[in-house]
Structure formats: structure tokens, C-alpha cells
Scaffold this active site. Structure first.
Site, PDB file in Angstrom:
ATOM      1  CG  ASP A 192      -2.305   0.642   0.907  1.00  0.00           C
ATOM      2  OD1 ASP A 192      -2.341   1.884   0.984  1.00  0.00           O
ATOM      3  OD2 ASP A 192      -3.300  -0.038   0.604  1.00  0.00           O
ATOM      4  CE  LYS A 236      -6.408   0.419  -1.190  1.00  0.00           C
ATOM      5  NZ  LYS A 236      -6.052   0.225   0.214  1.00  0.00           N
ATOM      6  CG  ASP A 256      -6.467   5.392  -2.291  1.00  0.00           C
ATOM      7  OD1 ASP A 256      -7.667   5.720  -2.301  1.00  0.00           O
ATOM      8  OD2 ASP A 256      -5.820   5.240  -1.237  1.00  0.00           O
ATOM      9  CB  CYS A 313      -9.354   2.380  -3.323  1.00  0.00           C
ATOM     10  SG  CYS A 313      -9.198   3.035  -1.654  1.00  0.00           S
ATOM     11  CG  ASP A 330     -10.215   3.945   4.150  1.00  0.00           C
ATOM     12  OD1 ASP A 330      -9.945   3.012   3.365  1.00  0.00           O
ATOM     13  OD2 ASP A 330      -9.761   5.101   4.020  1.00  0.00           O
TER      14      ASP A 330
HETATM   15  C1  DGJ Z   1      -7.047   5.469   1.582  1.00  0.00           C
HETATM   16  C2  DGJ Z   1      -7.408   4.036   1.330  1.00  0.00           C
HETATM   17  O1  DGJ Z   1      -8.778   3.858   1.390  1.00  0.00           O
HETATM   18  C3  DGJ Z   1      -6.671   3.159   2.329  1.00  0.00           C
HETATM   19  O2  DGJ Z   1      -7.044   1.827   2.160  1.00  0.00           O
HETATM   20  C4  DGJ Z   1      -5.199   3.335   2.128  1.00  0.00           C
HETATM   21  O3  DGJ Z   1      -4.826   2.850   0.875  1.00  0.00           O
HETATM   22  C5  DGJ Z   1      -4.827   4.803   2.286  1.00  0.00           C
HETATM   23  N1  DGJ Z   1      -5.627   5.646   1.442  1.00  0.00           N
HETATM   24  C6  DGJ Z   1      -3.379   5.025   1.954  1.00  0.00           C
HETATM   25  O4  DGJ Z   1      -3.038   6.336   1.988  1.00  0.00           O
END
Ligand code: DGJ
Length: 721
Positions: free
Chosen positions: A356, A466, A468, A516, A538
Site C-alpha cells: 500500500d 489498488k 486510490d 478505491c 476504510d
Molecule cells: C485510503 C485508502 O482507502 C486506504 O485503504 C489506504 O490505501 C490509504 N488511502 C493510503 O493512503
């Protein structure tokens, strides 16, 4: 299934699986909405138009397919146009239709699709405003195997003057009654997908986003239901928008007791300049009718979205069980720590390791480095490819987190390109999480990100990404556009994002992408087209997740709902729940872990191994089975849902009890979706029970000790009696 057309009566009868939708052209040339509901077997005849509509010329009383503004209908219009002379009046008159086998793609936009022309038919109605030369094309697709109708609209400027589109919704439906309740999803960061239900009254009930993303706060979905509607009974009219930016859904009850639902891009802070020869395509709205309650509506959305909106390798492929290091380490890790977690994961049977945030630039907290997508050699001394190879050497796939729509003011990229963010000259740049938003409406920026990510994904040989996105838009403006085009920016941004995702998913077809936006801040059908799963929230607390996952299941397939077991006390709410319950909740979605696996005790490791094996055994049911909501966490202490295989021979039932209760009666839980003629063997017992008994009398819920308890039952059918 099919579209039946009667040219004499200018009637179009659209038939999806068990649904009919009828349009007829009024003598004055307006397409009128005649019917939407259970399938009618009559074809269109000269008498199809509801008799009183024939005599009606008052636009305010006519049920319209795509209502105009300024000529007598005082309800919400579906579109508004400003002509060069400053006038806003148009009068679109029906010209012709086109009937197509299959379903054409929408240019530049995500949409449902078919693989064979025989899966759907599409009707296009063409209308024209003679004065401006503007053409409007209303498009309707009916699916043979789904009770769904996909609608969209395209405007083409065939005149000689430039126009300004100020409002272009995707669909509008007029119901000739007002006794409806609205069901929709509201929320916030860490509280996504909460189901709301309220009666519609006179005036407008509005669901919308103005944040530049579909948002945590309100999801681009609404269902209108009759007051008696439940999970398995009652009329439901669902509306879902395949779009990831600002949207609006209005349900307007007027003085004549009729109800108009309209859905599309939010006209707030939107306009679009249309030069002669140019066209504008609206996003797609997917309308689902269910005569049998919300459960059937959800299953229609699930199967349509899972098989004909999601694309790529993972559409049908089982999803890997992952471990993500975010809640395990946050920004503080080194290669040794990551490898230790990955090694523990491999030993437990987990299949994918996700690195991550915090691996790049100088990123030791969230104040810096977004945009600088190369590894931090202090944390990864041998580089990202070396880490990926080590992880893959353990038998795990390697996944990587990125947040490519953002730029930190403290980054090399920002120092090189301070004008690359959304901004308005002379105004302050509002930061959120110490970051700004890259201007994806600009092609050169999207191209740069495409090249940067492509070389990153190639060099690290990633199997999973992932994606984000952690803040909403402010100071929306783009330096490349004229003053008259500034209100195009938010939509152009989304088009730029879609273009980028289209190119990346085509270039890396083997990569599993997970969407995400601080959890479910952009959990919408538009993103699902590119990324078949979403990090739902989250909030990883098992109790909170009951509501979040239950709510999201209203529209989104379970295969799309990412769910992880995390540590206790939970990092978001501080609650301590049993590992078994955390597992059962997370195994009811797209399963993974998000904790430091090296810190598990021997007993906990034993439980995790059991969970991993159990999920591998049952994930085909969870990810591709039919989903039934049995008890709602919004209505009581108990929650239950179940998954049933398509042939109904297998089922998996989960039951959750939030707080322990004294003197509870023996609870019978009525199941759904089973074959009444089958006999099912009940896991963990010697019992065999007939399907009809399980459906109508129910099954006894095992006693559960303590707070936050859970249990599950697997049912396997023996051959027919
Ligand atoms: C927000 C995401 O929803 C989390 O799972 C994680 O990836 C954080 N950002 C990392 O900054």
C-alpha cells in the site's frame, strides 16, 4: 425479448426478460412514456396510447420520455440548451427510429455491453429542433436475460451556430402516480452504503454529488418502491448511473400526483459548448424493474454488472485472497517487514500481497510525494522489482498501491509542473490531505501518467493494482479551455480518467485492478467497468461492515465488494470483535486480510488457515452465486444473508448477532432462493431438510454466545426426491 414497433400508431414496445417498457409518439411529435412494469404480451396497436393522453395537449400533464424546457411543462426538464441568440427554447420533434441488434458502445464512456448481438436489441429515436438544427438521439437497449433497460442520449449539432448544453440528463421517467418510497444509499468516509428509505411527498427529493466524484455521501442510485415493498415482494423501479463524477437524481412529485424521476450528470457547475458538427454523449442509466421486491432488483443489477459491465480476465475468474500492509504498517516499513508479512501470508495460504501507500518518493506520511512514482530506496534498497520478485518467489502475486490522479505540492512533479493541478489563476489552491488534483481534463497530463504507470507496472511486474483517490475537487478550472468552456472541466476530467483506464486495462489485461477512493468514495458502475472490485470502506470493523456491505449489495455484485479482516481493537472504532466474526463478515465479500500477520498467535494462525481454506472452498458461491438478504442490520440486532449457486444445489448462509441478549426465543430463519423440491444436507449436523421447509418454515438458528457473534451453514442438495 424484443422491440415491437407499430409504425401506424408510432408505438414502440420494448421487452426485456420479464419487463415491458412502452413509448408512443404524440400527434405533436413528442415521445410519451406509456408503460414500464411487468411484461405485457400484447403488441403495439393503434389503440395503445392511453386514451386520455391522445386528447391531452397540456405538456405539464403528459408523461414524457425526455421532457423539454420552456414550452409548458413546468416540471424538471431532461435537458436545457442555450442558443447563440441567448434563447433557451427548443422543440424537439420525432423524425425517425433505428432498430439495432445488440448494443453499440458509448463513445468514451463506460457502459453495459453484449458479446452476441442476440443478447439485446437497441432502439434509437431521432428528434430534431428545426430552428437550431440540433439533433437528439434517445437510445434504449433491452436485454434478453435481464430485466434491465439501458438508456442514454446523444446531442449532435447539425446547425451552423455554436450551442451551449446546460443540462443533459441520461434518462427521465414519468409515473402516473405518487405513492412511492425512495430507497437510496447515503454515507460518509468510513460509513458508506447506509440504506435510506422515505416516502416521497410533493416537491423534489434529490440525491446528488457536487464533489467531482460519485462520493461517499450519496451513491448514484435510487429505487422507487411501493410502500409494501420488501426484499421479496412489491414493485421496484431501480435507476443506476454508469458514471463516476457529479450526478443528480431527482424524484419530483407534482401537483397532479405524478412522479418524475430524472438521472444524469449534475447540471450544477456544468455546461458544454457544442460547435457545429460536434456531438455530446450522455452517460448510461440502467433502469431495472422488479415485481418481486428489492432482492430481485439487486440480483438483476448483480448479474448484469458482473457479467456485462465488468470486463477482462477477472470477470469470471475467482479473485485471489489478499493481504494488504496498510493497517499493518501504515507508512513505517522496510523491506524486511514486508517480506516477513508476505512469508507469513504464504504459509497461511493467502494468494496476493499488496504493498500500500508509502513505497515511493519521500513518503513517510501523507504530506508529500504524490506524483513521484519511483521507489524510495531507503525503504526498498534493491528496488521495487526486487521486492516484487521476492514476493512472487514465495508463491504470492504482487500488488501495488498508486494514487495517480493526485499531486503533492511537495513533490518533484509539482516543482516541474506547478500548473498541472486543477486551479483558477489568482485564487488559492485548497489542499486536502495536503494534496491537489491533477487536471485530467488535459490530454498531455493523462498521457504523462499513462507512460509513467506503464513503465512502473512493467518494471515491477505487478499482478494487481489498488487505484486510490483521496480527495474531492476544488477550484475547478482548466488552463487549456476558453472562459465559455470552464464548466466542462469536471466532466472532461472524468472522461480523461476513463480514457486513461481504458488504455491501461488494454495494455495490462492480466492485472487485477481494485478501485478505491478513501474506501467507497467512488464506488459506482462507471469504475466497475474498468476495475472489477472496489475497496468498499476504510472502516474494517466487523459490526460497521454489516451495514456497509449489506447496503452496497443493493446495487453492486458481491464480487465487487472488497472486505478485509483487520486487527483488534479496530483502528476506526476501537471495537474488539472475535476473529471468527471478522472472518465471516469479510468472507461475505471479496476476501482479504489487513493486519500484521507476523503478530498472530498460534491459535489465531489456526483460525486464519481455516478461514482461508473455507473461502477457497466457497468463493465460487460468494463471488458468482445469487445473493439474498435475509435480516437487515438496519432493522435489528441480527443480520443474515445467503449465497445460492445458479443450479440451487448449494447454499451458504451467514448469521450475525451484534449484542448478546438474555432469554432469546429459538429463532427460525426463513431462507430464500432454494429449490423447494430439493432436499438439503445441513453442514455440521446429520440433518437433511427439504427446500420447501427451509423456505417456508425456516431453519433453527444455532445459539450464539457473547457479543459480536457469527455463524454459517452450508447446504448441499441431495438428488431430487
Ligand atoms: C485510503 C485508502 O482507502 C486506504 O485503504 C489506504 O490505501 C490509504 N488511502 C493510503 O493512503
Amino acid at each position: 425479448m424484443g422491440i415491437i414497433i407499430n409504425e401506424d400508431s408510432q408505438c414502440f414496445h420494448l421487452q426485456a426478460k420479464d419487463t415491458s417498457y412502452i413509448i408512443q409518439i404524440h400527434d405533436a411529435g413528442y415521445p410519451l412514456h406509456v408503460y414500464w412494469g411487468r411484461k405485457l404480451h400484447s403488441s403495439c396497436t393503434a389503440d395503445d396510447l392511453i386514451p386520455h393522453l391522445k386528447l391531452q395537449n397540456n405538456l405539464d400533464k403528459l408523461p414524457q420520455e425526455y421532457p423539454q424546457y420552456g414550452t409548458g411543462d413546468f416540471r424538471n426538464p431532461a435537458y436545457q440548451v442555450e442558443l447563440e441568440d441567448g434563447s433557451r427554447i427548443t422543440e424537439f420533434i420525432y423524425r425517425r427510429y433505428r432498430l439495432l441488434e445488440g448494443k453499440p458502445a458509448l463513445e468514451g464512456l463506460p457502459a453495459t455491453y453484449v458479446e452476441l448481438a442476440s443478447e439485446a436489441q437497441t432502439l434509437e429515436l431521432e428528434l430534431q429542433d428545426a430552428y437550431s438544427g440540433l439533433i437528439m438521439q434517445l437510445s434504449y437497449t433491452v436485454f434478453a436475460d435481464h430485466n434491465a433497460i439501458a438508456r442514454s442520449v446523444r446531442f449532435c449539432n447539425k446547425g451552423l451556430k455554436t450551442l451551449q448544453l446546460q443540462r443533459v440528463l441520461s434518462a427521465s421517467v414519468d409515473f402516473g402516480r405518487d405513492h412511492f418510497e425512495a430507497v437510496y444509499l447515503s454515507g460518509a468516509w468510513t460509513r458508506e452504503g447506509h440504506i435510506q428509505r422515505r416516502a416521497l411527498g410533493p416537491g423534489i427529493t434529490r440525491i446528488e454529488s457536487r464533489r467531482g466524484a460519485s462520493s461517499h455521501q450519496l451513491n448514484p442510485f435510487i429505487a422507487l418502491v411501493s410502500p409494501n415493498t420488501g426484499e421479496d415482494q412489491g414493485d421496484v423501479y431501480g435507476f443506476s448511473l454508469v458514471y463516476s463524477g457529479n450526478f443528480v437524481i431527482d424524484a419530483e412529485v407534482d401537483s397532479m400526483h405524478s412522479t418524475r424521476v430524472s438521472i444524469g450528470i449534475n447540471p450544477f457547475d456544468f455546461s458544454w459548448q457544442l460547435q457545429p458538427g460536434e456531438c455530446f454523449q450522455s452517460p448510461e442509466a440502467v433502469l431495472v424493474y422488479s415485481a418481486n421486491g428489492l432482492g430481485e432488483m439487486s440480483r438483476t443489477y448483480h448479474s448484469l454488472y458482473r457479467t456485462r459491465l465488468c470486463r477482462g480476465l477477472y470477470r469470471y475468474k475467482e479473485r485471489p485472497i489478499l493481504v494488504n500492509n496498510w493497517e499493518a504498517t501504515y507508512f513505517q516499513f522496510d523491506v524486511g517487514k514486508l517480506e516477513a508479512i508476505a512469508k507469513a501470508a504464504a504459509e497461511l495460504g493467502i494468494e496476493l500481497f499488496v504493498l500500500d501507500d508509502g513505497w515511493f518518493g519521500n513518503r513517510n506520511d501523507d504530506t508529500t510525494s504524490l506524483g513521484d512514482w519511483s521507489e524510495d530506496f531507503r525503504k526498498l534498497p534493491n528496488g521495487l522489482p526486487d521486492l516484487a520478485a521476492r514476493i512472487q518467489g514465495l508463491g504470492l502475486q504482487f500488488g501495488l498501491w498508486v494514487e495517480p490522479e493526485m499531486i503533492s505540492p511537495d513533490s518533484e512533479l509539482y516543482r516541474r509542473h506547478p500548473d498541472w493541478c486543477l486551479h483558477v489563476d489568482g485564487r488559492r489552491r485548497t489542499e486536502a490531505r495536503t494534496q491537489l488534483v491533477l487536471d485530467y481534463s488535459r490530454e498531455e497530463i493523462v498521457d504523462y501518467i499513462f507512460e509513467t504507470l506503464s513503465s512502473l507496472f512493467e518494471k515491477a511486474q505487478v499482478n494487481y493494482v489498488k487505484w486510490d483517490m483521496n480527495r474531492n475537487m476544488t477550484e475547478i478550472g482548466s488552463v487549456n479551455r476558453s472562459p465559455a468552456q470552464q464548466k466542462e472541466t469536471a466532466h472532461r476530467y472524468i472522461l480523461g480518467l476513463y480514457r486513461l483506464l481504458e488504455r491501461l486495462t488494454a495494455r495490462f489485461p492480466h492485472i487485477l485492478f481494485e478501485n478505491c477512493a478513501s474506501g467507497g468514495g467512488r464506488f459506482d458502475p462507471g469504475m466497475l467497468y474498468y476495475m472489477p472490485q472496489t475497496w468498499t470502506s476504510d472502516n474494517t470493523d466487523a459490526v460497521e461492515r454489516l451495514k456497509i456491505q449489506f447496503g452496497m449489495s443493493l446495487v453492486y455484485p458481491i464480487s465487487a465488494i472488497g472486505a478485509h479482516v483487520s486487527a483488534v481493537p479496530n483502528h476506526q472504532v476501537g471495537r474488539i470483535t472475535p476473529l471468527s466474526t471478522r472472518g465471516d463478515v469479510a468472507m461475505s465479500g471479496n476476501f482479504g486480510y489487513e493486519l500484521d500477520l507476523t503478530k498472530l498467535s498460534k491459535d489465531e494462525k489456526g483460525i486464519v488457515i481455516q478461514q482461508v481454506n473455507q473461502y477457497k472452498r466457497f468463493r465460487h458461491l460468494v463471488q458468482t452465486g445469487n445473493y439474498y438478504r435475509l435480516l437487515s442490520p438496519f432493522e435489528g440486532n441480527d443480520t443474515s444473508w445467503m449465497f445460492v449457486s445458479n443450479d440451487r444445489t448449494e447454499a451458504l448462509v451467514y448469521y450475525f448477532k451484534v449484542l448478546a441478549e438474555p432469554n432469546v426465543p429459538v429463532k427460525q430463519l426463513k431462507l430464500q432462493g432454494l429449490d423447494p423440491t430439493f432436499t438439503y444436507r445441513v453442514s455440521g449436523t446429520n440433518l437433511t431438510i427439504t427446500g420447501d421447509r427451509l423456505l417456508h418454515a425456516g431453519i433453527q438458528v444455532p445459539a450464539m454466545e457473547g457479543d459480536f457473534a457469527s455463524g454459517w451453514i452450508y447446504l448441499l442438495a441431495s438428488p431430487r426426491r
